[in-house]
Scaffold this motif. Structure first.
Motif, PDB file in Angstrom:
ATOM      1  N   LEU A 148       2.413 -21.528  15.064  1.00  0.00           N
ATOM      2  CA  LEU A 148       1.387 -20.701  14.421  1.00  0.00           C
ATOM      3  C   LEU A 148       0.627 -21.540  13.408  1.00  0.00           C
ATOM      4  CD1 LEU A 148       3.567 -17.522  13.792  1.00  0.00           C
ATOM      5  CD2 LEU A 148       1.970 -17.908  15.675  1.00  0.00           C
ATOM      6  N   PRO A 149      -0.678 -21.392  13.340  1.00  0.00           N
ATOM      7  CA  PRO A 149      -1.462 -22.230  12.416  1.00  0.00           C
ATOM      8  C   PRO A 149      -1.085 -21.987  10.964  1.00  0.00           C
ATOM      9  CG  PRO A 149      -2.817 -20.479  13.380  1.00  0.00           C
ATOM     10  CD  PRO A 149      -1.525 -20.477  14.131  1.00  0.00           C
ATOM     11  N   GLY A 150      -0.819 -23.077  10.263  1.00  0.00           N
ATOM     12  CA  GLY A 150      -0.540 -23.007   8.836  1.00  0.00           C
ATOM     13  C   GLY A 150       0.819 -22.474   8.466  1.00  0.00           C
ATOM     14  N   ARG A 151       1.751 -22.297   9.437  1.00  0.00           N
ATOM     15  CA  ARG A 151       3.048 -21.703   9.119  1.00  0.00           C
ATOM     16  C   ARG A 151       4.204 -22.706   9.131  1.00  0.00           C
ATOM     17  NH1 ARG A 151       1.733 -17.135   6.665  1.00  0.00           N
ATOM     18  NH2 ARG A 151       3.813 -16.230   7.021  1.00  0.00           N
ATOM     19  N   SER A 152       3.968 -23.951   9.521  1.00  0.00           N
ATOM     20  CA  SER A 152       5.039 -24.952   9.457  1.00  0.00           C
ATOM     21  C   SER A 152       5.344 -25.277   7.998  1.00  0.00           C
ATOM     22  CB  SER A 152       4.633 -26.233  10.188  1.00  0.00           C
ATOM     23  OG  SER A 152       4.522 -26.016  11.570  1.00  0.00           O
ATOM     24  N   HIS A 153       6.597 -25.596   7.715  1.00  0.00           N
ATOM     25  CA  HIS A 153       6.960 -25.993   6.366  1.00  0.00           C
ATOM     26  C   HIS A 153       6.230 -27.282   5.983  1.00  0.00           C
ATOM     27  CE1 HIS A 153      10.931 -23.537   6.408  1.00  0.00           C
ATOM     28  NE2 HIS A 153       9.948 -22.854   5.875  1.00  0.00           N
ATOM     29  N   ALA A 154       5.691 -27.307   4.772  1.00  0.00           N
ATOM     30  CA  ALA A 154       4.821 -28.413   4.360  1.00  0.00           C
ATOM     31  C   ALA A 154       5.562 -29.739   4.318  1.00  0.00           C
ATOM     32  CB  ALA A 154       4.215 -28.096   2.992  1.00  0.00           C
ATOM     33  N   SER A 155       6.811 -29.734   3.902  1.00  0.00           N
ATOM     34  CA  SER A 155       7.533 -30.997   3.758  1.00  0.00           C
ATOM     35  C   SER A 155       7.941 -31.580   5.101  1.00  0.00           C
ATOM     36  CB  SER A 155       8.788 -30.794   2.902  1.00  0.00           C
ATOM     37  OG  SER A 155       9.706 -29.947   3.576  1.00  0.00           O
ATOM     38  N   GLY A 156       8.070 -30.741   6.125  1.00  0.00           N
ATOM     39  CA  GLY A 156       8.457 -31.215   7.437  1.00  0.00           C
ATOM     40  C   GLY A 156       9.887 -31.689   7.531  1.00  0.00           C
ATOM     41  N   GLN A 175       0.811  -1.220   0.000  1.00  0.00           N
ATOM     42  CA  GLN A 175       0.000   0.000   0.000  1.00  0.00           C
ATOM     43  C   GLN A 175       0.842   1.267   0.000  1.00  0.00           C
ATOM     44  OE1 GLN A 175      -2.301  -0.700   3.535  1.00  0.00           O
ATOM     45  NE2 GLN A 175      -3.521  -2.322   2.613  1.00  0.00           N
ATOM     46  N   ASP A 176       2.168   1.119  -0.189  1.00  0.00           N
ATOM     47  CA  ASP A 176       3.090   2.237  -0.014  1.00  0.00           C
ATOM     48  C   ASP A 176       3.362   3.046  -1.283  1.00  0.00           C
ATOM     49  OD1 ASP A 176       3.926   3.122   2.402  1.00  0.00           O
ATOM     50  OD2 ASP A 176       5.610   1.757   2.595  1.00  0.00           O
ATOM     51  N   ASP A 177       2.715   2.709  -2.402  1.00  0.00           N
ATOM     52  CA  ASP A 177       2.859   3.506  -3.617  1.00  0.00           C
ATOM     53  C   ASP A 177       4.318   3.591  -4.058  1.00  0.00           C
ATOM     54  OD1 ASP A 177       1.747   4.879  -5.722  1.00  0.00           O
ATOM     55  OD2 ASP A 177       1.770   6.814  -4.706  1.00  0.00           O
ATOM     56  N   LEU A 178       4.958   2.442  -4.268  1.00  0.00           N
ATOM     57  CA  LEU A 178       6.386   2.357  -4.538  1.00  0.00           C
ATOM     58  C   LEU A 178       6.668   2.230  -6.032  1.00  0.00           C
ATOM     59  CD1 LEU A 178       7.249  -0.197  -1.730  1.00  0.00           C
ATOM     60  CD2 LEU A 178       7.700   2.268  -1.677  1.00  0.00           C
ATOM     61  N   ASP A 179       7.830   2.715  -6.417  1.00  0.00           N
ATOM     62  CA  ASP A 179       8.315   2.497  -7.780  1.00  0.00           C
ATOM     63  C   ASP A 179       9.001   1.147  -7.923  1.00  0.00           C
ATOM     64  OD1 ASP A 179       7.640   5.180  -8.721  1.00  0.00           O
ATOM     65  OD2 ASP A 179       9.303   5.866  -7.471  1.00  0.00           O
ATOM     66  N   LEU A 180       9.482   0.589  -6.801  1.00  0.00           N
ATOM     67  CA  LEU A 180      10.382  -0.557  -6.874  1.00  0.00           C
ATOM     68  C   LEU A 180      10.489  -1.214  -5.505  1.00  0.00           C
ATOM     69  CD1 LEU A 180      12.660  -2.017  -8.603  1.00  0.00           C
ATOM     70  CD2 LEU A 180      14.235  -0.347  -7.614  1.00  0.00           C
ATOM     71  N   VAL A 181      10.726  -2.525  -5.486  1.00  0.00           N
ATOM     72  CA  VAL A 181      11.070  -3.268  -4.274  1.00  0.00           C
ATOM     73  C   VAL A 181      12.362  -4.028  -4.543  1.00  0.00           C
ATOM     74  CG1 VAL A 181      10.393  -5.120  -2.695  1.00  0.00           C
ATOM     75  CG2 VAL A 181       8.668  -3.498  -3.536  1.00  0.00           C
ATOM     76  N   VAL A 182      13.290  -3.996  -3.587  1.00  0.00           N
ATOM     77  CA  VAL A 182      14.546  -4.734  -3.700  1.00  0.00           C
ATOM     78  C   VAL A 182      14.566  -5.799  -2.606  1.00  0.00           C
ATOM     79  CG1 VAL A 182      17.058  -4.612  -3.736  1.00  0.00           C
ATOM     80  CG2 VAL A 182      15.705  -2.667  -4.571  1.00  0.00           C
ATOM     81  N   HIS A 183      14.683  -7.054  -3.011  1.00  0.00           N
ATOM     82  CA  HIS A 183      14.756  -8.162  -2.042  1.00  0.00           C
ATOM     83  C   HIS A 183      16.186  -8.680  -1.998  1.00  0.00           C
ATOM     84  CE1 HIS A 183      13.999 -11.878   0.125  1.00  0.00           C
ATOM     85  NE2 HIS A 183      12.801 -11.404   0.427  1.00  0.00           N
ATOM     86  N   LEU A 184      16.763  -8.713  -0.783  1.00  0.00           N
ATOM     87  CA  LEU A 184      18.196  -8.966  -0.610  1.00  0.00           C
ATOM     88  C   LEU A 184      18.512 -10.364  -0.091  1.00  0.00           C
ATOM     89  CD1 LEU A 184      19.040  -5.472   0.897  1.00  0.00           C
ATOM     90  CD2 LEU A 184      19.511  -6.274  -1.431  1.00  0.00           C
ATOM     91  N   GLY A 185      17.570 -11.287  -0.218  1.00  0.00           N
ATOM     92  CA  GLY A 185      17.900 -12.667   0.080  1.00  0.00           C
ATOM     93  C   GLY A 185      17.133 -13.285   1.223  1.00  0.00           C
ATOM     94  N   ASP A 186      17.281 -14.620   1.330  1.00  0.00           N
ATOM     95  CA  ASP A 186      16.538 -15.443   2.280  1.00  0.00           C
ATOM     96  C   ASP A 186      15.038 -15.322   2.022  1.00  0.00           C
ATOM     97  OD1 ASP A 186      18.982 -16.127   3.250  1.00  0.00           O
ATOM     98  OD2 ASP A 186      18.837 -14.995   5.104  1.00  0.00           O
ATOM     99  N   TYR A 187      14.698 -15.534   0.753  1.00  0.00           N
ATOM    100  CA  TYR A 187      13.291 -15.527   0.326  1.00  0.00           C
ATOM    101  C   TYR A 187      12.557 -16.732   0.897  1.00  0.00           C
ATOM    102  CZ  TYR A 187       9.397 -14.746  -2.963  1.00  0.00           C
ATOM    103  OH  TYR A 187       8.169 -14.494  -3.526  1.00  0.00           O
ATOM    104  N   ILE A 188      13.254 -17.865   0.957  1.00  0.00           N
ATOM    105  CA  ILE A 188      12.754 -19.052   1.648  1.00  0.00           C
ATOM    106  C   ILE A 188      13.792 -19.476   2.671  1.00  0.00           C
ATOM    107  CG2 ILE A 188      11.401 -19.871  -0.325  1.00  0.00           C
ATOM    108  CD1 ILE A 188      13.688 -22.021  -0.665  1.00  0.00           C
ATOM    109  N   TYR A 189      13.412 -20.430   3.532  1.00  0.00           N
ATOM    110  CA  TYR A 189      14.353 -21.081   4.440  1.00  0.00           C
ATOM    111  C   TYR A 189      14.313 -22.577   4.163  1.00  0.00           C
ATOM    112  CZ  TYR A 189      15.546 -16.923   7.037  1.00  0.00           C
ATOM    113  OH  TYR A 189      16.045 -15.692   7.382  1.00  0.00           O
ATOM    114  N   GLU A 190      15.488 -23.156   4.096  1.00  0.00           N
ATOM    115  CA  GLU A 190      15.625 -24.537   3.634  1.00  0.00           C
ATOM    116  C   GLU A 190      15.461 -25.568   4.742  1.00  0.00           C
ATOM    117  OE1 GLU A 190      19.591 -23.964   5.484  1.00  0.00           O
ATOM    118  OE2 GLU A 190      17.964 -22.725   4.702  1.00  0.00           O
ATOM    119  N   GLY A 191      15.385 -25.129   6.008  1.00  0.00           N
ATOM    120  CA  GLY A 191      15.384 -26.051   7.127  1.00  0.00           C
ATOM    121  C   GLY A 191      14.032 -26.683   7.409  1.00  0.00           C
ATOM    122  N   VAL A 192      13.974 -27.459   8.496  1.00  0.00           N
ATOM    123  CA  VAL A 192      12.765 -28.204   8.867  1.00  0.00           C
ATOM    124  C   VAL A 192      11.586 -27.263   9.065  1.00  0.00           C
ATOM    125  CG1 VAL A 192      11.744 -29.705  10.612  1.00  0.00           C
ATOM    126  CG2 VAL A 192      14.115 -30.080   9.851  1.00  0.00           C
ATOM    127  N   GLY A 193      11.721 -26.251   9.905  1.00  0.00           N
ATOM    128  CA  GLY A 193      10.736 -25.192  10.010  1.00  0.00           C
ATOM    129  C   GLY A 193       9.405 -25.577  10.613  1.00  0.00           C
TER     130      GLY A 193
END
Length: 527
Positions: free
Chosen positions: A200-208, A178-196
């Protein structure tokens, strides 16, 4: 989609010179080869990225069953034709459609679509959407970069990193959208590879389990992209992305994995894992074809210009680095060893020559890990993180020296990874606080990684007391909004009250200012 601002709804000028195309509508014809029936194939949303003056990359992936355990998201073995459309109006009126076409979504790339647009006008808003079979995608909003020589009055962008799904909700993305931005820069760790696992409901990694194979990584990206707040932020503005370590494995270095420090590990095995991880990253990001990986190799560092105002040097600090100095007794003088590299020789040469020759007012480094020295030990003893540029101090010094010797002005480093916020003057020699300041670094906090955080924790207190070049610190979660003009740079540290409860409000924790032509932080307004 978030509510569109008035600015988003203003029609574009000058678009009449572009060719018109027929508006996409929901088809009543049979789906044909599409392997879904009455199911939305666009569950992962839409995105755009790597903007240029004449176009952007448009992205989607067909995923009618995004959490299918085989990573195929409910898709079969056959290609599917996907139509796309670009307009100057979010309602896609007939006279506003300026580009249209189709792309094959192939199983070899997880039925993802990457449309590299050209022929658009610079510095303009556009809206886009896709159709597969009978189904229409959500509408995304994007914006082209200004012409290379344009005198841009203002650039508004956000940067962020570190979104661990089990750690909390991605509420900060809802506010960003909602911030009316021209651009977003993502600097990494988009996912986490661990068990996770998560309470919180629905937030555990699906593969387990920790992920290693291409189907594993595909499923992990699918699960993250089902988050509605993340999808909203992707649909609201174009993104520039670069990975850090968790897109592959924590703290990996080049072809060395964390477990590979043991003598019985095989680097060839890790490179197979890296190849799978890089392919899944490409399949789920709005990247150009030049970034499509070849086995374990992927071209990620690149340069994106915003007129004469700003130039983004997007770094890759994982693929070419030397191994970390494990077991080095602090303060670890070995971190000053000559010849050690973070970027590799080719990327380092590309960076220093680009900084030296840039005609942009602001030279921006989109960087994964902290460059400034941050002594994390109270008192006379010293301790430094060896996975960051602190552990590669001589490699850092080489480009710091270039900034000083070649009088490169207005260098700003934007950084993720640390799950905390900080702003620092970049000193030519951190052992001598009277040495010249060669730039400013804005370290940005995480979206959710690390949990709720606090306004100040023990690490932040130590950082501020032991490192006089630091001007601000906080360990709350959120993102950073930057407003850049030819004369000033302002970074707003935006924080949510919590990530373990949904719908958390957001507030500005601080605004930090830099003045063009004046090295270092000019001021900090704390709230």
């Amino acid at each position: 989609m978030p509510q569109l601002s008035r600015r988003h709804l203003i029609g574009l000028t000058g678009a009449t010179g572009l060719s018109a195309a027929t508006v996409l509508t929901r088809s009543s014809a049979p789906a044909g080869a599409t392997p879904w029936s009455g199911t939305d194939p666009f569950t992962l949303g839409v995105a755009s990225g790597d903007p240029a003056p004449d176009g952007v990359v448009l992205w989607t992936r067909l995923a009618p069953s995004p959490l299918a355990a085989d990573g195929r998201a409910g898709m079969g073995d056959k290609p599917v034709q996907v139509q796309w459309q670009v307009a100057t109006d979010p309602t896609f009126k007939n006279d506003s459609v300026v580009r249209a076409g189709s792309e094959r979504a192939v199983p070899e790339l997880a039925h993802s679509v990457h449309v590299e647009l050209s022929g658009l006008l610079p510095d303009r808003e556009y809206w886009y959407r896709f159709r597969a079979g009978n189904e229409l995608s959500p509408v995304g909003r994007t914006r082209t970069a200004p012409a290379y020589g344009a005198e841009l009055k203002e650039l508004r962008f956000a940067f962020t990193s570190c979104q661990n799904l089990p750690a909390g909700y991605f509420t900060a993305y809802r506010h960003m959208a909602q911030d009316d931005l021209d651009l977003v820069v993502h600097l990494g760790d988009y996912i986490y590879e661990g068990v996770g696992k998560s309470t919180l409901p629905g937030r555990s990694h699906a593969s387990g389990a920790e992920i290693f194979t291409l189907p594993d990584y595909r499923l992990r990206y699918s699960q993250y992209k089902t988050d509605p707040d993340l999808r909203a932020a992707h649909a609201a503005a174009p993104w520039i992305v670069t990975p850090d370590d968790h897109e592959v494995e924590n703290n990996y270095a080049n072809d060395i994995s964390e477990p590979d420090q043991e003598p019985d590990q095989d680097r060839a095995v890790f490179l197979k894992r890296r190849a799978a991880a890089y392919q899944a990253y490409y399949e789920h990001m709005p990247l150009r074809r030049r970034s499509m990986p070849t086995g374990p190799d992927m071209q990620l560092y690149r340069r994106i210009r915003y007129g004469r105002l700003a130039e983004f040097n997007v770094l890759d600090t994982r693929q070419y680095r030397d191994d970390q100095l494990e077991g080095c007794a602090q303060p670890c003088t070995d971190r000053y060893q000559p010849g050690r590299t973070m970027l590799g020789a080719e990327q380092e040469s590309w960076l220093t020559s680009g900084l030296s020759s840039s005609t942009a007012t602001w030279k921006v480094l989109a960087n994964q890990v902290v460059t400034f020295d941050a002594d994390g030990k109270a008192g006379p003893a010293e301790s430094y993180s060896l996975d960051t540029w602190m552990g590669y101090a001589n490699a850092r010094q080489r480009w710091y020296d270039v900034l000083h010797e070649r009088k490169v002005e207005n260098t700003v480093v934007i950084t993720g990874d640390a799950h905390r916020s900080a702003t620092a003057d970049l000193k030519l020699d951190y052992r001598d606080q009277a040495s010249p300041t060669v730039g400013v670094e804005f370290l940005g906090t995480s979206i959710s990684s690390g949990g709720n955080g606090a306004d100040m924790d023990a690490t932040g207190t130590t950082w501020l007391s032991q490192n006089p070049h630091l001007k601000f610190a906080s360990s709350q979660r959120g993102y950073q909004r930057c407003v850049v003009t030819p004369g000033h740079w302002r970074t707003d540290y935006r924080v949510v009250s919590a990530v373990t409860t949904p719908d958390a409000p957001i507030a500005d924790r601080a605004e930090v200012y830099v003045e063009a032509g004046r090295p270092g932080v000019a001021g900090v307004d704390r709230h």
